[in-house]
Scaffold this motif. Structure first.
Motif, PDB file in Angstrom:
ATOM      1  N   LYS A  90      23.319 -14.331 -25.294  1.00  0.00           N
ATOM      2  CA  LYS A  90      24.009 -13.946 -26.385  1.00  0.00           C
ATOM      3  C   LYS A  90      25.481 -13.487 -26.157  1.00  0.00           C
ATOM      4  CE  LYS A  90      19.809 -12.547 -28.653  1.00  0.00           C
ATOM      5  NZ  LYS A  90      18.873 -11.296 -29.069  1.00  0.00           N
ATOM      6  N   GLU A  91      25.437 -12.348 -24.820  1.00  0.00           N
ATOM      7  CA  GLU A  91      26.502 -11.840 -24.484  1.00  0.00           C
ATOM      8  C   GLU A  91      27.864 -13.012 -24.029  1.00  0.00           C
ATOM      9  OE1 GLU A  91      27.478  -8.552 -23.994  1.00  0.00           O
ATOM     10  OE2 GLU A  91      25.173  -7.930 -24.866  1.00  0.00           O
ATOM     11  N   THR A  92      27.382 -14.051 -23.380  1.00  0.00           N
ATOM     12  CA  THR A  92      28.031 -14.948 -22.762  1.00  0.00           C
ATOM     13  C   THR A  92      28.826 -15.851 -24.129  1.00  0.00           C
ATOM     14  OG1 THR A  92      26.761 -15.339 -20.885  1.00  0.00           O
ATOM     15  CG2 THR A  92      28.234 -17.074 -21.353  1.00  0.00           C
ATOM     16  N   GLU A  93      28.046 -15.966 -25.125  1.00  0.00           N
ATOM     17  CA  GLU A  93      28.589 -16.700 -26.243  1.00  0.00           C
ATOM     18  C   GLU A  93      29.491 -15.741 -26.920  1.00  0.00           C
ATOM     19  OE1 GLU A  93      28.484 -19.968 -27.311  1.00  0.00           O
ATOM     20  OE2 GLU A  93      27.241 -20.190 -25.339  1.00  0.00           O
ATOM     21  N   SER A  94      29.223 -14.593 -27.038  1.00  0.00           N
ATOM     22  CA  SER A  94      29.996 -13.605 -27.746  1.00  0.00           C
ATOM     23  C   SER A  94      31.541 -13.450 -27.124  1.00  0.00           C
ATOM     24  CB  SER A  94      29.439 -12.355 -27.877  1.00  0.00           C
ATOM     25  OG  SER A  94      30.116 -11.456 -28.390  1.00  0.00           O
ATOM     26  N   LYS A  96      32.842 -15.764 -25.188  1.00  0.00           N
ATOM     27  CA  LYS A  96      33.471 -17.002 -25.145  1.00  0.00           C
ATOM     28  C   LYS A  96      33.986 -17.218 -26.606  1.00  0.00           C
ATOM     29  CE  LYS A  96      30.648 -20.030 -22.304  1.00  0.00           C
ATOM     30  NZ  LYS A  96      29.516 -21.059 -22.256  1.00  0.00           N
ATOM     31  N   ARG A  97      33.427 -16.522 -27.749  1.00  0.00           N
ATOM     32  CA  ARG A  97      34.264 -16.605 -28.898  1.00  0.00           C
ATOM     33  C   ARG A  97      35.597 -15.424 -28.811  1.00  0.00           C
ATOM     34  NH1 ARG A  97      28.930 -16.494 -30.886  1.00  0.00           N
ATOM     35  NH2 ARG A  97      29.256 -14.138 -31.078  1.00  0.00           N
ATOM     36  N   LEU A  98      35.246 -14.416 -28.329  1.00  0.00           N
ATOM     37  CA  LEU A  98      36.082 -13.196 -28.436  1.00  0.00           C
ATOM     38  C   LEU A  98      37.332 -13.779 -27.244  1.00  0.00           C
ATOM     39  CD1 LEU A  98      37.352 -10.358 -29.050  1.00  0.00           C
ATOM     40  CD2 LEU A  98      35.847  -9.733 -27.068  1.00  0.00           C
ATOM     41  N   SER A  99      37.004 -14.089 -26.168  1.00  0.00           N
ATOM     42  CA  SER A  99      38.272 -14.550 -25.180  1.00  0.00           C
ATOM     43  C   SER A  99      39.113 -15.696 -25.705  1.00  0.00           C
ATOM     44  CB  SER A  99      37.620 -14.758 -24.078  1.00  0.00           C
ATOM     45  OG  SER A  99      36.786 -15.826 -23.871  1.00  0.00           O
ATOM     46  N   GLY A 100      38.240 -16.669 -26.576  1.00  0.00           N
ATOM     47  CA  GLY A 100      38.867 -17.801 -27.055  1.00  0.00           C
ATOM     48  C   GLY A 100      39.982 -17.313 -28.373  1.00  0.00           C
TER      49      GLY A 100
END
Length: 109
Positions: A90-94, A96-100
């Motif tokens: 979950k943290e990794t997906e979050s 990726k969205r934030l950094s993108g």
């Protein structure tokens, strides 16, 4: 960006969880691994690391047990739990969205 205080809130948790994917580690080894993987850019201070480890343990994302370290001293080793693995996803997906999204804004100018 050398201090955890400079990092986006919650990033230290993600880094710790990610570091524990392959094997259990004691606190100093977690900090050294983060520093090593980041190319010496990120340095996690004990004052940030140990409260984060305690918080992650309370949340059930990691578990700790005492064992002998490579130096022969007793140390608390931390390992990822099944719940921690789910949280890491979950943290990794979050992240990726934030950094993108941040990347899009930075590149806009």
């Amino acid at each position: 960006m050398g201090k955890p205080s400079d990092l986006v809130q919650g990033t230290l948790d993600l880094l710790i969880l990610r570091t524990l994917v392959t094997e259990s580690r004691h606190g100093w080894a977690i900090a050294k691994r983060i520093q090593q993987i980041s190319g010496e850019v990120l340095q996690v201070q004990q004052g940030s690391l140990y409260p984060a480890l305690h918080r992650l343990e309370q949340q059930g994302w990691i578990k700790a047990k005492w064992a002998e370290s490579e130096t022969g001293r007793q140390a608390k080793f931390y390992a990822l739990t099944a719940t921690g693995r789910e949280q890491l996803e979950k943290e990794t997906e979050s992240w990726k969205r934030l950094s993108g999204a941040i990347n899009l804004v930075v590149q806009e100018g």
